[in-house]
Design a protein around this motif. Structure first.
Motif, short mmCIF file in Angstrom:
data_model
loop_
_atom_site.label_atom_id
_atom_site.label_comp_id
_atom_site.label_asym_id
_atom_site.label_seq_id
_atom_site.Cartn_x
_atom_site.Cartn_y
_atom_site.Cartn_z
N VAL A 107 37.24 -54.69 -44.68
CA VAL A 107 36.11 -53.91 -44.16
C VAL A 107 36.54 -52.47 -43.90
CG1 VAL A 107 34.54 -53.63 -42.19
CG2 VAL A 107 34.86 -55.88 -43.22
N TYR A 108 37.69 -52.27 -43.25
CA TYR A 108 38.17 -50.92 -42.98
C TYR A 108 38.42 -50.15 -44.27
CZ TYR A 108 38.93 -52.47 -38.16
OH TYR A 108 38.77 -52.96 -36.89
N THR A 109 38.92 -50.83 -45.29
CA THR A 109 39.17 -50.20 -46.59
C THR A 109 37.86 -49.78 -47.24
OG1 THR A 109 41.20 -51.47 -46.89
CG2 THR A 109 40.20 -50.52 -48.87
N ILE A 110 36.86 -50.65 -47.18
CA ILE A 110 35.55 -50.32 -47.76
C ILE A 110 34.93 -49.12 -47.04
CG2 ILE A 110 33.18 -51.15 -48.04
CD1 ILE A 110 34.41 -53.94 -48.57
N VAL A 111 35.04 -49.09 -45.73
CA VAL A 111 34.51 -47.96 -44.96
C VAL A 111 35.26 -46.67 -45.33
CG1 VAL A 111 34.27 -46.97 -42.64
CG2 VAL A 111 33.66 -49.36 -43.06
N GLY A 112 36.56 -46.76 -45.48
CA GLY A 112 37.35 -45.60 -45.87
C GLY A 112 36.98 -45.09 -47.25
N LEU A 113 36.79 -46.00 -48.20
CA LEU A 113 36.38 -45.61 -49.55
C LEU A 113 34.99 -44.98 -49.54
CD1 LEU A 113 37.71 -48.66 -51.59
CD2 LEU A 113 38.63 -46.32 -51.58
N ALA A 114 34.10 -45.52 -48.73
CA ALA A 114 32.77 -44.94 -48.62
C ALA A 114 32.85 -43.53 -48.05
CB ALA A 114 31.88 -45.82 -47.72
N MET A 121 21.74 -44.28 -55.77
CA MET A 121 21.90 -45.56 -55.10
C MET A 121 23.28 -45.68 -54.47
SD MET A 121 20.41 -48.36 -54.43
CE MET A 121 20.70 -50.03 -54.06
N LEU A 122 24.31 -45.31 -55.23
CA LEU A 122 25.68 -45.38 -54.72
C LEU A 122 25.87 -44.42 -53.55
CD1 LEU A 122 28.48 -46.60 -54.97
CD2 LEU A 122 29.02 -44.87 -56.65
N ASP A 123 25.24 -43.24 -53.63
CA ASP A 123 25.35 -42.27 -52.54
C ASP A 123 24.78 -42.83 -51.24
OD1 ASP A 123 26.45 -40.49 -54.34
OD2 ASP A 123 24.60 -39.34 -54.61
N LYS A 124 23.61 -43.43 -51.32
CA LYS A 124 22.98 -43.98 -50.11
C LYS A 124 23.77 -45.16 -49.56
CE LYS A 124 18.25 -42.55 -50.94
NZ LYS A 124 16.86 -42.97 -51.08
N THR A 125 24.30 -45.99 -50.44
CA THR A 125 25.10 -47.13 -49.99
C THR A 125 26.37 -46.65 -49.28
OG1 THR A 125 24.27 -48.48 -51.82
CG2 THR A 125 26.29 -49.23 -50.74
N ALA A 126 27.05 -45.68 -49.91
CA ALA A 126 28.28 -45.15 -49.31
C ALA A 126 27.98 -44.48 -47.98
CB ALA A 126 28.94 -44.17 -50.27
N ASN A 132 31.03 -47.74 -35.38
CA ASN A 132 32.11 -48.59 -34.87
C ASN A 132 33.17 -47.74 -34.17
OD1 ASN A 132 33.35 -51.27 -34.64
ND2 ASN A 132 34.94 -50.40 -35.94
N TRP A 133 33.54 -46.60 -34.79
CA TRP A 133 34.51 -45.70 -34.16
C TRP A 133 33.97 -45.14 -32.84
CZ3 TRP A 133 39.42 -45.42 -34.46
CH2 TRP A 133 40.07 -45.79 -35.63
N THR A 190 25.51 -45.13 -45.92
CA THR A 190 25.17 -46.18 -44.95
C THR A 190 26.43 -46.84 -44.41
OG1 THR A 190 23.06 -46.59 -46.05
CG2 THR A 190 23.91 -48.34 -44.62
N ILE A 191 27.36 -47.16 -45.30
CA ILE A 191 28.62 -47.78 -44.87
C ILE A 191 29.42 -46.83 -44.00
CG2 ILE A 191 30.85 -48.67 -45.69
CD1 ILE A 191 29.30 -49.76 -48.15
#
Length: 69
Positions: free
Chosen positions: A42-49, A1-6, A16-17, A8-9
Motif C-alpha cells: 500500500v505504501y509503495t502504491i501511494v508513493g508511485l501515485a 483516468m490514470l491522473d484521477k486515480t493517482a 493517512n499522513w 485519489t490515491i
C-alpha cells in the motif's frame, strides 16, 4: 483516468499522513499490520501515485484540460 486515480490515491495517502501527524494513528498499519507485506505494498502504491502526480505540475494547461474528455 490514470491522473484521477493517482491523485485519489495520493490524497488518501496524504490523509493517512495527516492522521499520523495529528493523532499518531497510522490507519494502514492498523488495518494491515505495521511492517507487513500488505502495508508495504500500500505504501509503495501511494508513493508511485505521488510520483505520477508530480507530472501534473509540469504539464501545460491545455493538455490537462483536454485529458478530462
Amino acid at each position: 483516468m490514470l491522473d484521477k486515480t493517482a491523485l485519489t490515491i495520493a490524497i488518501i495517502g496524504a490523509l493517512n499522513w495527516g492522521s499520523i501527524g495529528i493523532f499518531g494513528f497510522d490507519l494502514v498499519a492498523a488495518l494491515l499490520g505495521a511492517g507487513s507485506m500488505a502495508s508495504r505494498i500500500v505504501y509503495t502504491i501511494v508513493g508511485l501515485a505521488g510520483l505520477w502526480c508530480i507530472s501534473l505540475l509540469f504539464r501545460h494547461d491545455e493538455v490537462v484540460r483536454h485529458s478530462h474528455i
